[in-house]
Design a protein around this motif. Structure first.
Motif: not given
Length: 112
Positions: A23-28, A31-38
């Motif tokens: 779900v978080l990876l759908f936000f722009p 998408q630029e900072l996938p480590w932050l989403a993790a």
């Protein structure tokens, strides 16, 4: 511990992490900072597991405690405990063989 309860708990914990991550990876921004989403997904997953996965966790830990108590009551030992005892015996025997004699031999001079 039944393998089923451990498997259920593991799958639920993985879902508690993976669903927020997707779900978080759908936000722009993410998408630029996938480590932050993790990182955020890990925090969300931890919170969800603390709130909602108490019963499966109790089932797994209760099974482990029963198994440990049963092993203690019957006197059965794990392979790791047996290996540790064997290693301790070898180390003790080695130390006993390498220990210097209490007396001095003819060629030994006292240390100053």
């Amino acid at each position: 511990m039944r393998a089923r309860s451990a498997l259920v708990y593991t799958v639920l914990r993985l879902l508690a992490f993976l669903v927020p991550l997707v779900v978080l990876l759908f936000f722009p921004v993410f998408q630029e900072l996938p480590w932050l989403a993790a990182i955020f997904a890990a925090l969300i997953g931890l919170s969800l597991s603390l709130l909602f996965l108490r019963r499966p966790l109790d089932s797994v830990t209760g099974g482990l405690a029963e198994r440990r108590a049963q092993r203690t009551a019957t006197g059965r030992r794990t392979g790791a405990e047996t290996d540790a005892d064997t290693e301790d015996a070898v180390v003790d025997a080695t130390r006993h063989d390498d220990a210097p004699a209490t007396g001095t031999s003819e060629g030994d001079a006292p240390l100053r």
